[in-house]
Design a protein around this motif. Structure first.
Motif, PDB file in Angstrom:
ATOM      1  N   GLU A 195      -8.806 -22.190   7.163  1.00 22.53           N
ATOM      2  CA  GLU A 195      -9.099 -21.148   8.159  1.00 22.53           C
ATOM      3  C   GLU A 195     -10.582 -21.070   8.477  1.00 22.53           C
ATOM      4  OE1 GLU A 195      -7.419 -19.153  10.457  1.00 22.53           O
ATOM      5  OE2 GLU A 195      -5.863 -20.453   9.675  1.00 22.53           O
ATOM      6  N   ASP A 196     -11.445 -21.251   7.473  1.00 17.71           N
ATOM      7  CA  ASP A 196     -12.879 -21.138   7.734  1.00 17.71           C
ATOM      8  C   ASP A 196     -13.428 -22.307   8.541  1.00 17.71           C
ATOM      9  OD1 ASP A 196     -12.476 -22.823   5.526  1.00 17.71           O
ATOM     10  OD2 ASP A 196     -14.382 -22.280   4.591  1.00 17.71           O
ATOM     11  N   LEU A 197     -12.653 -23.378   8.693  1.00 22.23           N
ATOM     12  CA  LEU A 197     -13.076 -24.520   9.508  1.00 22.23           C
ATOM     13  C   LEU A 197     -12.452 -24.519  10.899  1.00 22.23           C
ATOM     14  CD1 LEU A 197     -12.975 -27.531   7.027  1.00 22.23           C
ATOM     15  CD2 LEU A 197     -14.975 -26.463   8.035  1.00 22.23           C
ATOM     16  N   LYS A 198     -11.370 -23.801  11.063  1.00 20.83           N
ATOM     17  CA  LYS A 198     -10.614 -23.865  12.313  1.00 20.83           C
ATOM     18  C   LYS A 198     -11.461 -23.482  13.525  1.00 20.83           C
ATOM     19  CE  LYS A 198      -6.203 -22.560  14.259  1.00 20.83           C
ATOM     20  NZ  LYS A 198      -4.936 -21.874  14.027  1.00 20.83           N
ATOM     21  N   GLU A 199     -12.088 -22.349  13.479  1.00 19.70           N
ATOM     22  CA  GLU A 199     -12.864 -21.879  14.637  1.00 19.70           C
ATOM     23  C   GLU A 199     -14.089 -22.769  14.912  1.00 19.70           C
ATOM     24  OE1 GLU A 199     -15.200 -17.892  16.085  1.00 19.70           O
ATOM     25  OE2 GLU A 199     -13.448 -17.641  14.809  1.00 19.70           O
ATOM     26  N   PRO A 200     -14.881 -23.122  13.883  1.00 20.24           N
ATOM     27  CA  PRO A 200     -16.027 -24.004  14.167  1.00 20.24           C
ATOM     28  C   PRO A 200     -15.613 -25.380  14.697  1.00 20.24           C
ATOM     29  CG  PRO A 200     -16.333 -22.925  12.048  1.00 20.24           C
ATOM     30  CD  PRO A 200     -14.930 -22.622  12.505  1.00 20.24           C
ATOM     31  N   LEU A 201     -14.531 -25.950  14.177  1.00 15.51           N
ATOM     32  CA  LEU A 201     -14.086 -27.252  14.676  1.00 15.51           C
ATOM     33  C   LEU A 201     -13.530 -27.142  16.094  1.00 15.51           C
ATOM     34  CD1 LEU A 201     -12.497 -28.912  11.523  1.00 15.51           C
ATOM     35  CD2 LEU A 201     -14.593 -29.560  12.706  1.00 15.51           C
ATOM     36  N   ASN A 202     -12.844 -26.061  16.396  1.00 19.54           N
ATOM     37  CA  ASN A 202     -12.383 -25.852  17.766  1.00 19.54           C
ATOM     38  C   ASN A 202     -13.559 -25.707  18.719  1.00 19.54           C
ATOM     39  OD1 ASN A 202      -9.652 -26.049  17.200  1.00 19.54           O
ATOM     40  ND2 ASN A 202      -9.384 -23.854  16.910  1.00 19.54           N
ATOM     41  N   GLY A 203     -14.612 -25.048  18.262  1.00 21.42           N
ATOM     42  CA  GLY A 203     -15.828 -24.942  19.066  1.00 21.42           C
ATOM     43  C   GLY A 203     -16.475 -26.296  19.297  1.00 21.42           C
ATOM     44  N   LEU A 204     -16.445 -27.130  18.273  1.00 19.35           N
ATOM     45  CA  LEU A 204     -16.994 -28.484  18.390  1.00 19.35           C
ATOM     46  C   LEU A 204     -16.201 -29.295  19.413  1.00 19.35           C
ATOM     47  CD1 LEU A 204     -18.997 -30.612  17.280  1.00 19.35           C
ATOM     48  CD2 LEU A 204     -17.291 -31.135  15.521  1.00 19.35           C
ATOM     49  N   ILE A 205     -14.885 -29.228  19.348  1.00 22.97           N
ATOM     50  CA  ILE A 205     -14.033 -29.935  20.308  1.00 22.97           C
ATOM     51  C   ILE A 205     -14.269 -29.393  21.721  1.00 22.97           C
ATOM     52  CG2 ILE A 205     -11.633 -30.271  21.063  1.00 22.97           C
ATOM     53  CD1 ILE A 205     -12.403 -32.094  18.770  1.00 22.97           C
ATOM     54  N   LYS A 227     -17.014 -28.045  22.975  1.00 17.84           N
ATOM     55  CA  LYS A 227     -18.301 -28.532  23.490  1.00 17.84           C
ATOM     56  C   LYS A 227     -18.263 -30.028  23.750  1.00 17.84           C
ATOM     57  CE  LYS A 227     -22.485 -27.848  24.797  1.00 17.84           C
ATOM     58  NZ  LYS A 227     -22.760 -27.089  26.007  1.00 17.84           N
ATOM     59  N   TYR A 228     -17.646 -30.788  22.866  1.00 18.49           N
ATOM     60  CA  TYR A 228     -17.536 -32.245  23.052  1.00 18.49           C
ATOM     61  C   TYR A 228     -16.787 -32.551  24.348  1.00 18.49           C
ATOM     62  CZ  TYR A 228     -16.597 -37.148  22.036  1.00 18.49           C
ATOM     63  OH  TYR A 228     -16.528 -38.518  22.102  1.00 18.49           O
ATOM     64  N   THR A 229     -15.698 -31.830  24.591  1.00 10.91           N
ATOM     65  CA  THR A 229     -14.910 -32.027  25.807  1.00 10.91           C
ATOM     66  C   THR A 229     -15.763 -31.719  27.035  1.00 10.91           C
ATOM     67  OG1 THR A 229     -12.876 -31.467  24.624  1.00 10.91           O
ATOM     68  CG2 THR A 229     -12.796 -31.352  27.019  1.00 10.91           C
ATOM     69  N   GLU A 230     -16.513 -30.642  26.972  1.00 11.54           N
ATOM     70  CA  GLU A 230     -17.380 -30.270  28.092  1.00 11.54           C
ATOM     71  C   GLU A 230     -18.441 -31.341  28.359  1.00 11.54           C
ATOM     72  OE1 GLU A 230     -20.847 -27.017  28.997  1.00 11.54           O
ATOM     73  OE2 GLU A 230     -19.193 -26.376  27.724  1.00 11.54           O
ATOM     74  N   GLY A 270     -17.287 -32.817  31.574  1.00 12.20           N
ATOM     75  CA  GLY A 270     -17.878 -31.893  32.534  1.00 12.20           C
ATOM     76  C   GLY A 270     -17.218 -30.533  32.583  1.00 12.20           C
ATOM     77  N   GLU A 271     -16.097 -30.389  31.941  1.00  8.53           N
ATOM     78  CA  GLU A 271     -15.399 -29.104  31.821  1.00  8.53           C
ATOM     79  C   GLU A 271     -14.569 -29.130  30.549  1.00  8.53           C
ATOM     80  OE1 GLU A 271     -12.222 -28.277  34.659  1.00  8.53           O
ATOM     81  OE2 GLU A 271     -12.211 -30.396  35.200  1.00  8.53           O
ATOM     82  N   SER A 272     -14.154 -27.939  30.112  1.00 11.19           N
ATOM     83  CA  SER A 272     -13.446 -27.861  28.841  1.00 11.19           C
ATOM     84  C   SER A 272     -12.317 -26.848  28.912  1.00 11.19           C
ATOM     85  CB  SER A 272     -14.428 -27.488  27.720  1.00 11.19           C
ATOM     86  OG  SER A 272     -13.783 -27.546  26.471  1.00 11.19           O
ATOM     87  N   THR A 273     -11.206 -27.253  29.496  1.00 13.22           N
ATOM     88  CA  THR A 273     -10.021 -26.401  29.526  1.00 13.22           C
ATOM     89  C   THR A 273      -9.204 -26.651  28.255  1.00 13.22           C
ATOM     90  OG1 THR A 273      -8.642 -28.075  30.598  1.00 13.22           O
ATOM     91  CG2 THR A 273      -9.931 -26.624  32.050  1.00 13.22           C
ATOM     92  N   PRO A 274      -8.330 -25.738  27.895  1.00 15.76           N
ATOM     93  CA  PRO A 274      -7.475 -25.983  26.720  1.00 15.76           C
ATOM     94  C   PRO A 274      -6.673 -27.285  26.847  1.00 15.76           C
ATOM     95  CG  PRO A 274      -7.383 -23.672  27.299  1.00 15.76           C
ATOM     96  CD  PRO A 274      -8.163 -24.358  28.402  1.00 15.76           C
ATOM     97  N   GLU A 275      -6.176 -27.586  28.055  1.00 16.34           N
ATOM     98  CA  GLU A 275      -5.413 -28.818  28.260  1.00 16.34           C
ATOM     99  C   GLU A 275      -6.281 -30.057  28.022  1.00 16.34           C
ATOM    100  OE1 GLU A 275      -2.882 -31.219  31.685  1.00 16.34           O
ATOM    101  OE2 GLU A 275      -3.885 -29.362  32.229  1.00 16.34           O
ATOM    102  N   GLN A 311      -8.968 -30.194  26.189  1.00 17.55           N
ATOM    103  CA  GLN A 311      -9.303 -30.223  24.763  1.00 17.55           C
ATOM    104  C   GLN A 311      -8.188 -30.888  23.959  1.00 17.55           C
ATOM    105  OE1 GLN A 311     -10.661 -26.367  23.283  1.00 17.55           O
ATOM    106  NE2 GLN A 311     -11.578 -25.988  25.281  1.00 17.55           N
ATOM    107  N   GLU A 312      -6.942 -30.580  24.283  1.00 18.39           N
ATOM    108  CA  GLU A 312      -5.808 -31.207  23.589  1.00 18.39           C
ATOM    109  C   GLU A 312      -5.767 -32.706  23.856  1.00 18.39           C
ATOM    110  OE1 GLU A 312      -3.672 -30.042  21.231  1.00 18.39           O
ATOM    111  OE2 GLU A 312      -5.027 -28.331  21.296  1.00 18.39           O
ATOM    112  N   LYS A 313      -6.053 -33.105  25.084  1.00 10.70           N
ATOM    113  CA  LYS A 313      -6.088 -34.525  25.408  1.00 10.70           C
ATOM    114  C   LYS A 313      -7.197 -35.227  24.634  1.00 10.70           C
ATOM    115  CE  LYS A 313      -4.021 -34.209  29.982  1.00 10.70           C
ATOM    116  NZ  LYS A 313      -4.146 -34.527  31.403  1.00 10.70           N
ATOM    117  N   VAL A 314      -8.357 -34.609  24.575  1.00  9.67           N
ATOM    118  CA  VAL A 314      -9.478 -35.201  23.854  1.00  9.67           C
ATOM    119  C   VAL A 314      -9.162 -35.290  22.364  1.00  9.67           C
ATOM    120  CG1 VAL A 314     -11.896 -34.832  23.161  1.00  9.67           C
ATOM    121  CG2 VAL A 314     -11.242 -34.672  25.573  1.00  9.67           C
TER     122      VAL A 314
END
Length: 88
Positions: free
Chosen positions: A3-13, A15-18, A22-27, A29-32
Motif C-alpha cells: 500500500e505504501d508503494l501504490k500511490e507513489p508508483l502510480n504517480g511515477l507511471i 508522469k512517465y506517460t505524460e 504528452g498526456e496522461s489519461t487513465p487509459e 497509463q494502463e497501456k503504458v
C-alpha cells in the motif's frame, strides 16, 4: 502491491506517460503499464516472452498493436514538442 508503494508508483507511471505521450489519461497509463511490463520481460527473459507469444498468439498481436500505438503517439508528441520549441 504494498500500500505504501501504490500511490507513489502510480504517480511515477502518470508522469512517465505524460512525458512519453504528452498526456496522461487513465487509459493511456494502463497501456503504458502493459507496454512496460511486456518490454521488460522480453528484454530480461526472452525465452519466457517467446513462450508466452507462442501460447497466446492473438494476445501477441494485441501487444504488437499496443507497442505500435505507443510508438506513434510518442513520435507525434516529439514532433509537436519540436514545433512548439521552434516557435518559442
Amino acid at each position: 502491491m504494498q500500500e505504501d508503494l501504490k500511490e507513489p508508483l502510480n504517480g511515477l507511471i502518470e508522469k512517465y506517460t505524460e512525458l512519453l505521450l504528452g498526456e496522461s489519461t487513465p487509459e493511456l497509463q494502463e497501456k503504458v503499464k502493459s507496454w512496460l511490463i511486456y518490454s521488460h520481460i522480453a528484454k530480461s527473459m526472452p525465452p519466457l516472452a517467446k513462450h508466452w507469444n507462442e501460447t497466446y498468439p492473438a494476445e501477441k498481436e494485441k501487444v504488437k498493436q499496443l507497442i505500435s500505438e505507443i510508438k506513434q503517439l510518442n513520435e507525434q508528441h516529439r514532433a509537436k514538442s519540436k514545433t512548439n520549441n521552434k516557435e518559442s
